[in-house]
Design an enzyme around this catalytic site. Structure first.
Site, PDB file in Angstrom:
ATOM      1  N   LYS A 184       0.807  -9.835  -2.010  1.00 21.58           N
ATOM      2  CA  LYS A 184       0.512  -8.825  -3.036  1.00 21.58           C
ATOM      3  C   LYS A 184       1.704  -7.903  -3.230  1.00 21.58           C
ATOM      4  O   LYS A 184       2.142  -7.225  -2.299  1.00 21.58           O
ATOM      5  CB  LYS A 184      -0.725  -8.022  -2.632  1.00 21.58           C
ATOM      6  CG  LYS A 184      -1.199  -7.073  -3.729  1.00 21.58           C
ATOM      7  CD  LYS A 184      -2.583  -6.565  -3.417  1.00 21.58           C
ATOM      8  CE  LYS A 184      -3.134  -5.718  -4.540  1.00 21.58           C
ATOM      9  NZ  LYS A 184      -4.489  -5.247  -4.228  1.00 21.58           N
ATOM     10  N   GLY A 201     -10.637  -4.473 -10.375  1.00 20.98           N
ATOM     11  CA  GLY A 201     -10.610  -3.449  -9.324  1.00 20.98           C
ATOM     12  C   GLY A 201     -11.444  -2.250  -9.695  1.00 20.98           C
ATOM     13  O   GLY A 201     -12.681  -2.280  -9.656  1.00 20.98           O
ATOM     14  N   CYS A 259       0.840  -1.194   0.000  1.00 19.98           N
ATOM     15  CA  CYS A 259       0.000   0.000   0.000  1.00 19.98           C
ATOM     16  C   CYS A 259       0.877   1.247   0.000  1.00 19.98           C
ATOM     17  O   CYS A 259       1.687   1.444   0.899  1.00 19.98           O
ATOM     18  CB  CYS A 259      -0.928   0.032   1.210  1.00 19.98           C
ATOM     19  SG  CYS A 259      -1.931   1.535   1.221  1.00 19.98           S
TER      20      CYS A 259
HETATM   21  C1  LIG Z   1     -10.058   2.938  -3.993  1.00 16.36           C
HETATM   22  C2  LIG Z   1      -9.075   1.810  -3.939  1.00 16.36           C
HETATM   23  C3  LIG Z   1      -8.795   1.201  -2.717  1.00 16.36           C
HETATM   24  C4  LIG Z   1      -7.879   0.158  -2.634  1.00 16.36           C
HETATM   25  N1  LIG Z   1      -7.638  -0.434  -1.425  1.00 16.36           N
HETATM   26  C5  LIG Z   1      -6.764  -1.479  -1.345  1.00 16.36           C
HETATM   27  C6  LIG Z   1      -6.531  -2.148  -0.110  1.00 16.36           C
HETATM   28  O1  LIG Z   1      -7.120  -1.824   0.921  1.00 16.36           O
HETATM   29  N2  LIG Z   1      -5.626  -3.161  -0.086  1.00 16.36           N
HETATM   30  C7  LIG Z   1      -4.971  -3.576  -1.203  1.00 16.36           C
HETATM   31  O2  LIG Z   1      -4.181  -4.507  -1.138  1.00 16.36           O
HETATM   32  N3  LIG Z   1      -5.192  -2.969  -2.397  1.00 16.36           N
HETATM   33  C8  LIG Z   1      -6.068  -1.934  -2.504  1.00 16.36           C
HETATM   34  N4  LIG Z   1      -6.285  -1.331  -3.720  1.00 16.36           N
HETATM   35  C9  LIG Z   1      -5.541  -1.782  -4.915  1.00 16.36           C
HETATM   36  C10 LIG Z   1      -6.365  -2.719  -5.788  1.00 16.36           C
HETATM   37  O3  LIG Z   1      -6.689  -3.914  -5.103  1.00 16.36           O
HETATM   38  C11 LIG Z   1      -5.619  -3.055  -7.083  1.00 16.36           C
HETATM   39  O4  LIG Z   1      -4.398  -3.693  -6.758  1.00 16.36           O
HETATM   40  C12 LIG Z   1      -5.292  -1.852  -7.934  1.00 16.36           C
HETATM   41  O5  LIG Z   1      -6.344  -0.909  -7.872  1.00 16.36           O
HETATM   42  C13 LIG Z   1      -5.029  -2.209  -9.399  1.00 16.36           C
HETATM   43  O6  LIG Z   1      -6.159  -2.793 -10.012  1.00 16.36           O
HETATM   44  P1  LIG Z   1      -7.248  -1.967 -10.893  1.00 16.36           P
HETATM   45  O7  LIG Z   1      -6.479  -1.120 -11.837  1.00 16.36           O
HETATM   46  O8  LIG Z   1      -8.074  -3.004 -11.550  1.00 16.36           O
HETATM   47  O9  LIG Z   1      -8.011  -1.148  -9.922  1.00 16.36           O
HETATM   48  C14 LIG Z   1      -7.207  -0.288  -3.816  1.00 16.36           C
HETATM   49  C15 LIG Z   1      -7.504   0.320  -5.036  1.00 16.36           C
HETATM   50  C16 LIG Z   1      -8.425   1.349  -5.122  1.00 16.36           C
HETATM   51  C17 LIG Z   1      -8.703   1.984  -6.458  1.00 16.36           C
END
Ligand SMILES: Cc1cc2nc3c(=O)[nH]c(=O)nc-3n(C[C@H](O)[C@H](O)[C@H](O)COP(=O)(O)O)c2cc1C
Ligand SMILES: Cc1cc2nc3c(=O)[nH]c(=O)nc-3n(C[C@H](O)[C@H](O)[C@H](O)COP(=O)(O)OP(=O)(O)OC[C@H]3O[C@@H](n4cnc5c(N)ncnc54)[C@H](O)[C@@H]3O)c2cc1C
Ligand code: FES
Lengths: 314, 319
Positions: free
Chosen positions: A175, A277, A139
């Site tokens: 992750k 996501g 994160c």
């Molecule tokens: C609003 C938001 C909150 C997220 N919160 C977390 C989280 O709490 N823990 C985590 O491991 N990844 C978190 N992520 C990352 C997503 O799980 C993912 O790895 C990342 O957004 C890339 O995928 P995407 O482009 O399909 O969104 C978050 C992403 C977004 C957009």
């Protein structure tokens, strides 16, 4: 089990992943589907391969001040700061609902110290409703913990080993962050520590500036970039990790997936499962169309079992 | 299978554009009709709730139709939905509901919305969030609207007059100047200026602009204070409903507290999902029995909050 039926032929969409038989390879990503409770008005959670919960920490976290998100071309930045209900509330209020689901549920775990992570996993390791854990050491939006573990191979290995020891018979997925020189090194470190699977990618650290104010838009100044903007980078990184450790552990690929062809790209690059996501924000039932579309791709390509395309990159 | 058998509170549907007309250069009124099975869900919409519209697939209008200063931002490739309050709702029959929105053209999404034409489909999520509620024992309601906070007030005014006919309704609506009032009013600068949309429902209207170019001069909060001071009701018999910029809501909350009057405010935050998934829309809310505050979600716990609970924005605007 999920089969896609087309032209009288049945295509097996099920996958084996860390010892679990999943109806299909499609997950929802951590932080984009809450604890699974909010989305049921829009899709049948049980039709998914599974989902990963919002990160859980030992104590509840308020998260960062607002604005916590800002949209950018073909993507968005978030600096939520791991706002979550905390372990106790998760067990009391969210777990009972999760236990009622037949889909695979991975609990994403975050913390500031290794002991924090271990405490959360220890408490949840015996819970029936939980299929496994995802270790969030990537994160970018918190001052302590998070990405600081995930950018140092020695720390990745240490924390993975400690959490694995606490997770009982439940699989542990680590992750990875893209914020490293060579993600294959991080991947190997996690595998050495005992990871059962790897998920990648988490978001890319980024900034959006308000040119009137000449200040960053996000209160946290920086945030993590997600959405279609990051997809080609994520596909590359998945393939890089697949080449390095693909023979040892399976990969969950994510980063900008919004369509079935995006998902198929990740699978060809080496992902056994994929996660949706940011795309869920725009279209809450987007994962359903992706499942359907992967089936259609298999039909078109004459693939009878989805596993055949995993890592088939020429 | 999940054991859930509760009725769905919200969902997605496709609305067809009935009309999308400019009521002023930068303000449009969009009417969508939802027909068939999805309509029942939307027919239950309460004043103060909102919808998320999918506008990313709409095309950018030709350069000469983009308002001044927005040519640049209009080109941004957007992906997220845009939240809008309902400004009116008409349940046409058991199978059809018409949803009205008032929007201000500000950026990439709302510029695209101006291209919507009759019959175009628009994907909509709703009804979302918690709307206004009428506490027991009220005899007077004061609706305080600032700038683009006015749309949900129109829906609320209609709903109050239809369902709470015994409650006297006063509307105090203000904006920076005549041009910024999101209704088709003719600027006339008189003290008794009114906004047509509120006329059928409100016994009394006080319309203000900061520069006096329409209605009375001055801030809505000053007029609210005057109204409360001269009110013929006991404080416990009055309720204030307000929507507008956060700085204005903070002032309204102060006036309400000073006069010991119940007050509900509708907050805005940047929203990625609008349905409680992303945690982006945090509103600082006081915790009962403690000095600390917790974050509640604007999209799920709000957008309407009791004004006493909200810790209003600090140094900088939240949106
Ligand atoms: C609003 C938001 C909150 C997220 N919160 C977390 C989280 O709490 N823990 C985590 O491991 N990844 C978190 N992520 C990352 C997503 O799980 C993912 O790895 C990342 O957004 C890339 O995928 P995407 O482009 O399909 O969104 C978050 C992403 C977004 C957009
Ligand atoms: C619950 C709720 C109800 C709303 N109701 C209405 C309404 O009835 N009519 C209306 O015109 N607008 C309403 N808004 C604001 C509306 O959502 C934004 O104006 C819109 O999203 C801007 O989109 P854009 O792509 O044109 O602008 P962008 O290019 O995204 O941004 C342009 C400007 O709009 C501001 N903005 C962007 N998103 C929001 C947001 N979520 N809330 C407030 N400001 C924002 C930005 O700070 C920026 O200054 C509401 C917002 C919320 C949260
Ligand atoms: S906008 Fe996503 S949680 Fe409120």
């Amino acid at each position: 089990m999920w089969y896609s039926v087309a032209n009288d032929k049945i295509y097996d969409m099920s996958v084996d992943f860390v010892g679990l038989r999943l109806a299909n390879p499609v997950f929802l990503a951590s932080g984009t589907c809450g604890y699974g409770d909010e989305l049921s008005d829009f899709l049948d959670m049980n039709a998914l391969g599974g989902f990963v919960t919002k990160s859980i920490t030992l104590k509840p976290r308020k998260g960062n001040p607002t604005p916590r998100i800002v949209e950018t071309s073909s993507g968005m930045l978030n600096a939520i700061g791991l706002a979550n209900v905390g372990l106790d509330c998760f067990v009391e209020e969210k777990l009972p609902m999760i236990e009622g689901l037949s889909t695979a549920v991975f609990v994403n775990v975050a913390g500031e110290t290794i002991d924090d992570y271990v405490a959360v996993v220890e408490r949840l390791a015996g819970e029936k409703g939980i299929s496994g854990f995802e270790l969030n050491i990537s994160c970018p939006n918190v001052k302590h913990g998070g990405i600081t573990f995930g950018t140092d191979p020695a720390q990745i290995e240490e924390i993975t080993r400690a959490v694995k020891a606490a997770s009982g018979d439940k699989p542990l997925m680590v992750k990875l962050t893209p914020a490293v020189t060579d993600i294959a090194v991080s991947a190997q470190a996690a595998v050495n520590g005992g990871a059962d699977a790897l998920s990648l990618v988490n978001t890319f650290t980024a900034m959006v500036i308000d040119i009137e104010d000449q200040r960053p838009v996000l209160a946290n100044r920086t945030g993590g970039l997600s959405g279609p903007a990051i997809k080609p980078m994520a596909v590359y990184l998945v393939n890089r990790v697949f080449q390095a450790v693909g023979g040892q552990v399976p990969i969950m690929g994510l980063g900008g997936i919004a369509t079935a062809s995006d998902a198929v790209e990740f699978m060809i690059a080496g992902a056994t499962t994929i996660a949706v996501g940011t795309a869920t924000f725009a279209q809450p039932d987007c994962a359903m169309a992706i499942i359907e579309g992967i089936g259609q791709y298999c039909r078109k390509k004459g693939v009878s079992n989805i596993k055949e395309i995993v890592g088939c990159l020429q | 299978m999940a054991k859930s058998c509760t009725r769905r509170r919200r969902g997605s549907a496709t609305g067809l554009v009935v009309s999308n007309a400019a009521i002023r250069p930068r303000f449009y009124r969009l009417q969508l009709r939802i027909q068939g099975s999805g309509s029942a869900l939307f027919a239950q919409t309460q004043p103060g709730q909102f919808a998320e519209l999918q506008v990313s697939s709409l095309s950018v209008p030709p350069a000469d139709q983009i308002p001044d200063g927005l040519a640049d931002v209009a080109q941004r490739q957007i992906i997220l939905r845009r939240p809008f309050s309902y400004c009116d709702i008409e349940v046409e029959n058991a199978d059809s509901v018409r949803l009205d929105f008032l929007y201000c053209v500000l950026g990439a999404g709302t510029v695209r919305m101006t291209t919507l034409k009759e019959g175009d489909p628009v994907s909509i999520l709703g009804p979302l969030g918690n709307g206004f509620s009428v506490p027991e024992g009220k005899k007077a309601a004061v609706l305080v609207a600032g700038g683009m906070g006015a749309p949900p007030m129109q829906h609320l005014a209609r709903s109050l007059s239809e369902n709470h006919g015994d409650i006297a309704l006063t509307v105090i609506a203000g904006a920076r100047d005549a041009e910024s009032i999101p209704f088709a009013t003719e600027p006339d600068g008189k003290d008794d200026a009114i906004i047509e949309e509120f006329a059928p429902f409100a016994g009394e209207q006080i319309v203000t602009t900061d520069d006096g170019s329409f209605g009375r001069k001055g801030f809505v909060t000053v007029h609210l204070e005057n109204w409360l001071t001269g009110a013929k009701y006991r404080p416990s018999e009055i309720v204030i409903f307000s929507c507008g910029p956060e700085a204005m809501l903070a002032e309204v909350a102060k006036v309400a507290e000073k006069h010991n009057v119940d007050c509900q405010v509708s907050m805005e935050r940047m929203m990625a999902c609008g349905i409680g998934l992303c945690q982006s829309c945090a509103v600082d809310v006081k915790q009962a029995g403690s000095k600390g505050a917790v974050y509640k979600l604007c999209c799920k716990d709000g957008p309407v909050f009791d004004s006493k609970d909200v810790v209003f924005g600090g140094k900088r605007q939240n949106i």
